[in-house]
Each structure stands twice: as structure tokens, then as C-alpha cells.
Scaffold this motif. Sequence first.
Motif, PDB file in Angstrom:
ATOM      1  N   THR A  95       0.817  -1.217   0.000  1.00  0.00           N
ATOM      2  CA  THR A  95       0.000   0.000   0.000  1.00  0.00           C
ATOM      3  C   THR A  95       0.848   1.263   0.000  1.00  0.00           C
ATOM      4  O   THR A  95       0.490   2.263  -0.625  1.00  0.00           O
ATOM      5  N   GLN A  96       1.973   1.228   0.700  1.00  0.00           N
ATOM      6  CA  GLN A  96       2.800   2.428   0.803  1.00  0.00           C
ATOM      7  C   GLN A  96       3.767   2.583  -0.362  1.00  0.00           C
ATOM      8  O   GLN A  96       4.133   3.704  -0.712  1.00  0.00           O
ATOM      9  N   PRO A 179      -4.635  -0.454   5.950  1.00  0.00           N
ATOM     10  CA  PRO A 179      -4.854   0.969   5.670  1.00  0.00           C
ATOM     11  C   PRO A 179      -5.822   1.162   4.518  1.00  0.00           C
ATOM     12  O   PRO A 179      -6.013   0.265   3.687  1.00  0.00           O
ATOM     13  N   PRO A 180      -6.464   2.335   4.426  1.00  0.00           N
ATOM     14  CA  PRO A 180      -7.424   2.580   3.344  1.00  0.00           C
ATOM     15  C   PRO A 180      -6.818   2.393   1.957  1.00  0.00           C
ATOM     16  O   PRO A 180      -7.526   2.012   1.009  1.00  0.00           O
ATOM     17  N   GLU A 181      -5.503   2.634   1.830  1.00  0.00           N
ATOM     18  CA  GLU A 181      -4.844   2.520   0.524  1.00  0.00           C
ATOM     19  C   GLU A 181      -4.835   1.091  -0.013  1.00  0.00           C
ATOM     20  O   GLU A 181      -4.597   0.879  -1.207  1.00  0.00           O
ATOM     21  N   TRP A 182      -5.098   0.120   0.858  1.00  0.00           N
ATOM     22  CA  TRP A 182      -5.153  -1.275   0.418  1.00  0.00           C
ATOM     23  C   TRP A 182      -6.187  -1.450  -0.699  1.00  0.00           C
ATOM     24  O   TRP A 182      -5.971  -2.222  -1.639  1.00  0.00           O
ATOM     25  N   ALA A 183      -7.283  -0.738  -0.605  1.00  0.00           N
ATOM     26  CA  ALA A 183      -8.353  -0.856  -1.613  1.00  0.00           C
ATOM     27  C   ALA A 183      -7.903  -0.407  -2.991  1.00  0.00           C
ATOM     28  O   ALA A 183      -8.524  -0.773  -4.001  1.00  0.00           O
ATOM     29  N   GLY A 184      -6.822   0.370  -3.054  1.00  0.00           N
ATOM     30  CA  GLY A 184      -6.350   0.879  -4.336  1.00  0.00           C
ATOM     31  C   GLY A 184      -5.082   0.227  -4.829  1.00  0.00           C
ATOM     32  O   GLY A 184      -4.490   0.703  -5.820  1.00  0.00           O
TER      33      GLY A 184
END
Length: 245
Positions: A95-96, A179-184
Motif C-alpha cells: 500500500t505504501q 490501511p485505506p490505501e489497500w483498496a487501491g
Amino acid sequence: MYVQLSGDRDGRPVVLLHGGGVAGWMWRLTTDLLPAGLHLIVPDLPGHDRSSGEPYVSHDHTLTELITIIEKEADQPVAVAGFSLGAQLAILLATQRPDLVDRVAVVSAQAIPTRAAGLTLGLLGATAPLAKYEWFAKLQAKQLFIPASLKDDYLRTSALISKRSLVAAVGENIRFTAPPEWAGFPGTALILAGERERGFMRSSARSLSDALPGSELEIVSGCGHGIPLQRPDWFAKRLRDWLST
């Protein structure tokens, strides 16, 4: 952080991240069955075995070190496979730094925080000294599905881990949420959990899969919390197939 490198330096880079309380040696049963052309990057995470001189501080601290290692050792995006604690770190890497990670295999990652985490950590802190005793470590090895060929490695690792590292690593583990970024995450994601793991672990796997469209979820029959050690032949083949798609 100690890092074991093997395989072809010009091959497909694969990072393998172990779980809490074990070390990079847990992947030996897997790496022995993977294609020779891969470039394998297998660290001992802070506080564990050959990295026991560096305490486990936090996921974020460990993530910074892992990113430095990947940037140094890989000339192309890596595939990351992580188990348990290592699976949470794999999610954070993906994600990061999706520029560094193009696929991620998440094996038995807790993604639903434990209730009363403070009580759990208090009990862990009180019993942590038992890990130094061989009789206790042998009981734990059985619970973790450590095979006879790796038992000496486990006993050594268990004796070396400090109370500080154990409590910090478990604290991060039982409080973890993706983290929310996982969805992207734009890469390929495989999510595995054992059929016989505790319910919240299977629910964690489903929540991770539901949050990331296009991810692949598999509940592995006959397995508890130890898929790579319980069914090493199956896991190595699953990883080979996943890497080739």
C-alpha cells in the motif's frame, strides 16, 4: 537487519517475510521447492534470530528498513509473500510503495483488532520469560506446526527473542487493520487463510479480499495457523503457480 540472498541476482525478485516468533528459516521448506531462477530476499525481522540484536519497535520502523533493503537488492518490482506478522508487513509494503511491489501474497494476516488488547499484552509480558525454557518452546513449536527439521532453529529463535521485541511485535499484530490505501493497490493479490484457523482469522482474510477488488481469496483445507509449515509442498506449488501468472 539480517538478510539472506539466494538464487539468480538477475531473476524475478521475491521477498519472503516470516511470522512473529520464528525467522527467515521458516521459508526453507518453501524455497527448496521454488524455481532456481528467482532472486530470493529473506530477512530475519528485527528481534528475531540473526536480527535479535535489533529490537522490534513497530511495523512502521520495520517497514522503513524493508524498503531500504528492497531498493538496494531489487532492480525491478518485487513479489512479496508474508506469513502472519510478515503478511501485515506485506500489506503495508504494497500500500505504501506500490512502485516497489507488483504482487503480494498475504498468508494468515490478522486484520480485525483483538478486543482487550491491553489485557492480552499484559499476560504476554508476564509469561514472556517462559520462552527461554526449552520445554516451553517445544510446546509452542507443536502449536506452530514446526517440523522436526526446523525445531532446532525454532528453539534458538525462541531463546533469543526479548520480552521487549515479543510484546512490541504482538502488540502491532493484534491491533492491525489494513490501511485505506489497500483498496487501491494496483497489483496482484493472493489472500490465504487456513480452514482450521480461528474464526476472526478467516474473517480477516475475507475482509481483506472484500476491500481489494480483483484479489484472490483461498481458504486452505486442513490447515490451521501455519500453512507454509503444515503443507509445504502444496504451498510451494501454489506460490510457483502464483508467480507464473
